[in-house]
Design a protein around this motif. Structure first.
Motif, short mmCIF file in Angstrom:
data_model
loop_
_atom_site.label_atom_id
_atom_site.label_comp_id
_atom_site.label_asym_id
_atom_site.label_seq_id
_atom_site.Cartn_x
_atom_site.Cartn_y
_atom_site.Cartn_z
N ARG A 79 114.43 2.38 14.60
CA ARG A 79 113.93 2.32 13.31
C ARG A 79 114.44 2.97 12.36
N PHE A 80 115.19 4.05 12.69
CA PHE A 80 115.64 4.87 11.66
C PHE A 80 117.18 5.24 11.92
N LYS B 195 111.97 -5.91 11.70
CA LYS B 195 111.69 -4.83 11.08
C LYS B 195 110.60 -5.36 9.76
N ASP C 107 107.43 -3.92 9.78
CA ASP C 107 107.46 -2.65 9.24
C ASP C 107 107.40 -2.65 8.00
N GLU C 108 108.21 -3.26 7.20
CA GLU C 108 108.26 -3.12 5.88
C GLU C 108 107.07 -3.76 5.04
N TYR D 270 104.39 -0.93 5.18
CA TYR D 270 104.84 0.14 4.28
C TYR D 270 104.45 -0.26 2.86
N SER E 124 101.68 4.65 6.31
CA SER E 124 102.96 5.54 6.66
C SER E 124 103.71 5.03 7.73
N TYR E 125 104.74 5.91 8.01
CA TYR E 125 105.45 5.65 9.00
C TYR E 125 104.59 5.70 10.33
N THR F 265 102.02 3.14 10.87
CA THR F 265 102.59 1.80 11.18
C THR F 265 103.02 1.79 12.88
#
Length: 275
Positions: A94-95, A163, A166-167, A170, A175-176, A179
Protein backbone atom coordinates in the motif's frame (compact mmCIF):
# COMPACT_ATOMS: atom_id res chain seq x y z
CA UNK A 1 -10.93 -45.58 -29.22
CA UNK A 2 -7.81 -43.47 -28.75
CA UNK A 3 -9.62 -41.28 -26.25
CA UNK A 4 -10.69 -44.28 -24.17
CA UNK A 5 -7.11 -45.63 -24.14
CA UNK A 6 -5.78 -42.27 -22.96
CA UNK A 7 -8.44 -42.17 -20.26
CA UNK A 8 -7.47 -45.68 -19.13
CA UNK A 9 -3.80 -44.76 -18.73
CA UNK A 10 -4.69 -41.53 -16.92
CA UNK A 11 -6.83 -43.44 -14.42
CA UNK A 12 -4.16 -46.12 -14.10
CA UNK A 13 -1.56 -43.48 -13.29
CA UNK A 14 -3.84 -41.91 -10.66
CA UNK A 15 -4.42 -45.30 -9.06
CA UNK A 16 -0.68 -46.02 -8.95
CA UNK A 17 0.08 -42.63 -7.39
CA UNK A 18 -2.68 -43.15 -4.82
CA UNK A 19 -1.25 -46.55 -3.90
CA UNK A 20 2.27 -45.16 -3.50
CA UNK A 21 0.89 -42.49 -1.15
CA UNK A 22 -1.65 -44.53 0.82
CA UNK A 23 0.26 -47.79 1.41
CA UNK A 24 3.00 -46.24 3.64
CA UNK A 25 0.33 -44.31 5.57
CA UNK A 26 -1.79 -47.43 5.98
CA UNK A 27 1.28 -49.37 7.13
CA UNK A 28 2.10 -46.78 9.81
CA UNK A 29 -1.51 -46.69 11.04
CA UNK A 30 -1.81 -50.47 11.28
CA UNK A 31 1.68 -50.78 12.79
CA UNK A 32 0.59 -48.59 15.68
CA UNK A 33 -2.02 -51.26 16.54
CA UNK A 34 0.45 -54.13 16.13
CA UNK A 35 1.29 -56.00 19.37
CA UNK A 36 4.96 -56.36 18.38
CA UNK A 37 7.79 -53.94 19.06
CA UNK A 38 10.16 -53.93 16.12
CA UNK A 39 9.94 -53.20 12.42
CA UNK A 40 10.60 -56.87 11.69
CA UNK A 41 7.61 -58.07 13.71
CA UNK A 42 5.33 -55.38 12.26
CA UNK A 43 3.21 -56.40 9.30
CA UNK A 44 0.93 -54.53 6.93
CA UNK A 45 -2.12 -56.43 8.21
CA UNK A 46 -1.64 -57.34 11.90
CA UNK A 47 -3.13 -60.60 13.14
CA UNK A 48 -4.33 -58.80 16.24
CA UNK A 49 -5.14 -55.14 16.84
CA UNK A 50 -4.30 -53.56 20.19
CA UNK A 51 -4.05 -50.14 21.84
CA UNK A 52 -1.10 -51.31 23.92
CA UNK A 53 1.40 -49.13 22.02
CA UNK A 54 -0.63 -45.99 22.73
CA UNK A 55 -0.79 -46.86 26.42
CA UNK A 56 2.97 -47.49 26.50
CA UNK A 57 3.60 -44.20 24.73
CA UNK A 58 2.09 -42.25 27.63
CA UNK A 59 3.37 -44.50 30.41
CA UNK A 60 6.95 -45.20 29.33
CA UNK A 61 7.83 -41.91 27.62
CA UNK A 62 7.38 -38.20 28.23
CA UNK A 63 5.20 -37.85 25.14
CA UNK A 64 2.65 -35.42 26.71
CA UNK A 65 5.47 -32.97 27.48
CA UNK A 66 6.92 -33.34 23.98
CA UNK A 67 3.47 -32.79 22.50
CA UNK A 68 2.89 -29.71 24.69
CA UNK A 69 6.25 -28.18 23.71
CA UNK A 70 5.61 -28.72 20.00
CA UNK A 71 2.05 -27.40 20.24
CA UNK A 72 3.10 -24.23 22.09
CA UNK A 73 5.92 -23.55 19.63
CA UNK A 74 3.66 -24.16 16.61
CA UNK A 75 0.77 -22.07 17.95
CA UNK A 76 2.92 -19.13 19.02
CA UNK A 77 4.82 -19.24 15.74
CA UNK A 78 1.57 -19.17 13.76
CA UNK A 79 0.38 -16.08 15.66
CA UNK A 80 3.67 -14.16 15.56
CA UNK A 81 4.37 -15.06 11.93
CA UNK A 82 0.93 -13.99 10.73
CA UNK A 83 1.24 -10.63 12.51
CA UNK A 84 4.68 -9.92 11.05
CA UNK A 85 3.77 -11.17 7.57
CA UNK A 86 0.50 -9.23 7.33
CA UNK A 87 1.95 -5.94 8.56
CA UNK A 88 5.01 -6.20 6.30
CA UNK A 89 3.00 -7.23 3.24
CA UNK A 90 0.45 -4.45 3.85
CA UNK A 91 3.20 -1.83 4.04
CA UNK A 92 4.94 -2.91 0.82
CA UNK A 93 1.60 -3.30 -0.97
CA UNK A 94 0.00 0.00 0.00
CA UNK A 95 2.87 2.44 0.53
CA UNK A 96 5.67 3.66 -1.72
CA UNK A 97 8.94 4.59 -0.07
CA UNK A 98 12.63 4.73 -0.85
CA UNK A 99 14.22 1.29 -0.95
CA UNK A 100 10.91 -0.52 -1.37
CA UNK A 101 11.87 -2.26 -4.59
CA UNK A 102 15.34 -3.26 -3.40
CA UNK A 103 13.82 -4.48 -0.13
CA UNK A 104 11.37 -6.70 -1.99
CA UNK A 105 14.16 -8.12 -4.12
CA UNK A 106 16.16 -8.76 -0.97
CA UNK A 107 13.22 -10.65 0.55
CA UNK A 108 12.92 -12.69 -2.62
CA UNK A 109 16.59 -13.64 -2.48
CA UNK A 110 16.38 -14.53 1.22
CA UNK A 111 13.43 -16.84 0.56
CA UNK A 112 15.70 -19.02 -1.59
CA UNK A 113 17.93 -19.96 1.36
CA UNK A 114 16.63 -22.36 4.02
CA UNK A 115 17.23 -21.70 7.72
CA UNK A 116 19.55 -24.64 8.23
CA UNK A 117 22.24 -22.99 6.05
CA UNK A 118 22.86 -20.61 8.96
CA UNK A 119 22.89 -23.32 11.63
CA UNK A 120 26.36 -22.48 12.95
CA UNK A 121 25.59 -18.77 13.22
CA UNK A 122 22.23 -19.44 14.88
CA UNK A 123 23.78 -21.79 17.42
CA UNK A 124 26.47 -19.25 18.30
CA UNK A 125 23.89 -16.45 18.57
CA UNK A 126 21.59 -18.50 20.80
CA UNK A 127 24.55 -19.56 22.95
CA UNK A 128 25.61 -15.93 23.39
CA UNK A 129 22.07 -14.79 24.26
CA UNK A 130 21.47 -17.72 26.61
CA UNK A 131 18.53 -19.03 24.59
CA UNK A 132 19.73 -22.61 24.14
CA UNK A 133 17.39 -25.31 25.48
CA UNK A 134 14.43 -22.91 25.54
CA UNK A 135 11.73 -24.40 23.26
CA UNK A 136 9.77 -21.17 22.82
CA UNK A 137 12.94 -19.37 21.67
CA UNK A 138 12.65 -21.35 18.43
CA UNK A 139 9.73 -19.08 17.52
CA UNK A 140 12.23 -16.30 16.78
CA UNK A 141 13.87 -18.35 14.03
CA UNK A 142 10.64 -19.72 12.57
CA UNK A 143 8.80 -16.40 12.49
CA UNK A 144 11.77 -14.52 11.01
CA UNK A 145 12.27 -17.22 8.39
CA UNK A 146 8.59 -17.05 7.43
CA UNK A 147 8.74 -13.42 6.34
CA UNK A 148 10.58 -13.48 2.95
CA UNK A 149 8.47 -15.96 0.96
CA UNK A 150 5.12 -15.25 2.63
CA UNK A 151 5.40 -11.48 2.27
CA UNK A 152 5.56 -11.91 -1.49
CA UNK A 153 2.58 -14.26 -1.42
CA UNK A 154 0.45 -12.00 0.78
CA UNK A 155 1.49 -8.90 -1.15
CA UNK A 156 0.12 -10.51 -4.30
CA UNK A 157 -3.18 -11.07 -2.52
CA UNK A 158 -3.37 -7.52 -1.12
CA UNK A 159 -2.53 -6.02 -4.50
CA UNK A 160 -5.77 -7.59 -5.74
CA UNK A 161 -7.80 -5.62 -3.17
CA UNK A 162 -8.73 -2.28 -4.69
CA UNK A 163 -6.98 0.71 -3.13
CA UNK A 164 -10.17 2.69 -3.60
CA UNK A 165 -11.53 0.86 -0.56
CA UNK A 166 -8.66 2.25 1.50
CA UNK A 167 -9.20 5.75 0.15
CA UNK A 168 -12.90 5.61 1.01
CA UNK A 169 -11.99 4.62 4.56
CA UNK A 170 -9.51 7.51 4.82
CA UNK A 171 -12.21 9.94 3.69
CA UNK A 172 -14.51 8.59 6.41
CA UNK A 173 -11.87 9.39 9.02
CA UNK A 174 -10.09 6.04 9.44
CA UNK A 175 -6.39 6.09 10.14
CA UNK A 176 -3.97 3.89 8.24
CA UNK A 177 -3.83 1.30 11.00
CA UNK A 178 -7.60 1.34 11.57
CA UNK A 179 -8.11 0.69 7.87
CA UNK A 180 -5.71 -2.22 8.11
CA UNK A 181 -7.50 -3.73 11.12
CA UNK A 182 -11.10 -3.11 10.12
CA UNK A 183 -10.98 -3.52 6.33
CA UNK A 184 -7.83 -5.22 5.06
CA UNK A 185 -7.66 -8.03 7.62
CA UNK A 186 -11.34 -9.12 7.31
CA UNK A 187 -10.95 -9.24 3.52
CA UNK A 188 -7.78 -11.32 3.82
CA UNK A 189 -9.16 -14.33 5.71
CA UNK A 190 -8.12 -16.91 3.04
CA UNK A 191 -4.49 -15.82 2.87
CA UNK A 192 -4.29 -15.35 6.66
CA UNK A 193 -5.59 -18.90 7.14
CA UNK A 194 -3.06 -20.28 4.67
CA UNK A 195 -0.15 -18.51 6.40
CA UNK A 196 -1.34 -19.54 9.87
CA UNK A 197 -1.73 -23.22 8.98
CA UNK A 198 1.55 -23.40 7.07
CA UNK A 199 3.43 -21.71 9.92
CA UNK A 200 1.79 -24.04 12.42
CA UNK A 201 2.97 -27.06 10.44
CA UNK A 202 6.58 -25.87 10.05
CA UNK A 203 7.78 -26.24 13.66
CA UNK A 204 5.34 -29.07 14.29
CA UNK A 205 7.21 -31.28 11.83
CA UNK A 206 10.72 -29.79 12.00
CA UNK A 207 13.60 -31.87 13.33
CA UNK A 208 16.78 -30.01 12.33
CA UNK A 209 16.42 -26.82 14.37
CA UNK A 210 15.13 -28.43 17.59
CA UNK A 211 17.89 -31.05 17.47
CA UNK A 212 20.47 -28.27 17.13
CA UNK A 213 19.17 -25.81 19.74
CA UNK A 214 17.46 -28.07 22.28
CA UNK A 215 18.96 -30.69 24.54
CA UNK A 216 17.76 -34.27 24.73
CA UNK A 217 16.27 -33.53 28.16
CA UNK A 218 12.66 -34.74 28.15
CA UNK A 219 11.39 -31.43 29.55
CA UNK A 220 12.69 -29.46 26.55
CA UNK A 221 12.31 -31.98 23.75
CA UNK A 222 9.79 -31.66 20.94
CA UNK A 223 7.81 -34.54 19.47
CA UNK A 224 10.11 -34.88 16.46
CA UNK A 225 13.21 -35.39 18.63
CA UNK A 226 11.42 -37.66 21.08
CA UNK A 227 10.10 -39.93 18.36
CA UNK A 228 13.47 -40.05 16.63
CA UNK A 229 15.15 -41.16 19.85
CA UNK A 230 12.79 -44.15 19.98
CA UNK A 231 14.16 -45.68 16.79
CA UNK A 232 17.73 -44.33 16.65
CA UNK A 233 20.60 -46.50 17.80
CA UNK A 234 20.90 -50.25 18.07
CA UNK A 235 19.09 -50.61 21.38
CA UNK A 236 16.12 -48.35 20.63
CA UNK A 237 13.83 -50.70 18.75
CA UNK A 238 10.38 -49.24 19.41
CA UNK A 239 8.96 -48.93 15.93
CA UNK A 240 5.33 -49.71 16.79
CA UNK A 241 5.35 -47.17 19.64
CA UNK A 242 6.97 -44.70 17.25
CA UNK A 243 4.10 -45.37 14.82
CA UNK A 244 1.57 -44.63 17.56
CA UNK A 245 3.25 -41.32 18.31
CA UNK A 246 3.39 -40.45 14.61
CA UNK A 247 -0.35 -41.05 14.28
CA UNK A 248 -1.14 -38.80 17.23
CA UNK A 249 1.03 -35.97 15.94
CA UNK A 250 -0.81 -36.09 12.61
CA UNK A 251 -4.20 -35.52 14.27
CA UNK A 252 -3.97 -31.71 14.81
CA UNK A 253 -2.72 -31.09 11.27
CA UNK A 254 -5.47 -33.27 9.80
CA UNK A 255 -8.11 -31.37 11.78
CA UNK A 256 -6.73 -28.02 10.62
CA UNK A 257 -6.81 -29.08 6.97
CA UNK A 258 -10.37 -30.38 7.27
CA UNK A 259 -11.63 -27.22 8.99
CA UNK A 260 -9.84 -24.70 6.77
CA UNK A 261 -9.59 -26.52 3.45
CA UNK A 262 -11.74 -23.94 1.66
CA UNK A 263 -9.67 -20.99 2.87
CA UNK A 264 -6.38 -22.77 2.19
CA UNK A 265 -7.20 -23.34 -1.47
CA UNK A 266 -8.54 -19.82 -1.93
CA UNK A 267 -5.57 -18.25 -0.17
CA UNK A 268 -2.74 -19.90 -2.06
CA UNK A 269 -4.54 -19.61 -5.42
CA UNK A 270 -5.39 -15.92 -4.97
CA UNK A 271 -1.92 -15.03 -3.70
CA UNK A 272 -0.23 -16.79 -6.61
CA UNK A 273 -2.53 -15.47 -9.33
CA UNK A 274 -2.61 -11.84 -8.20
CA UNK A 275 1.13 -11.67 -7.60
Amino acid sequence: MKKSINSFFVHLELIMVALFVLIPILWIVLSSFNPGDSLVSSSLIPKQLTLYNYARLFKETNYPVWFKNSFLIATLNAVVSVVLIMITAWIVSRFHFKGRRSGLIGLLLLSMFPNFLSMTALYTLYLTLGLLNHPLALVIIYSAGAIPYNVWLVKGYLDGISKEIDEAAYIDGCSYFSTFLKIILPMSKPIITYCAVSQFMLPWMDFIMPSLLLSTDNDNTTVAIGLYNMISGKENDKFTMFAAGAILIAVPITILFILFQKYLVQGVAAGANKG
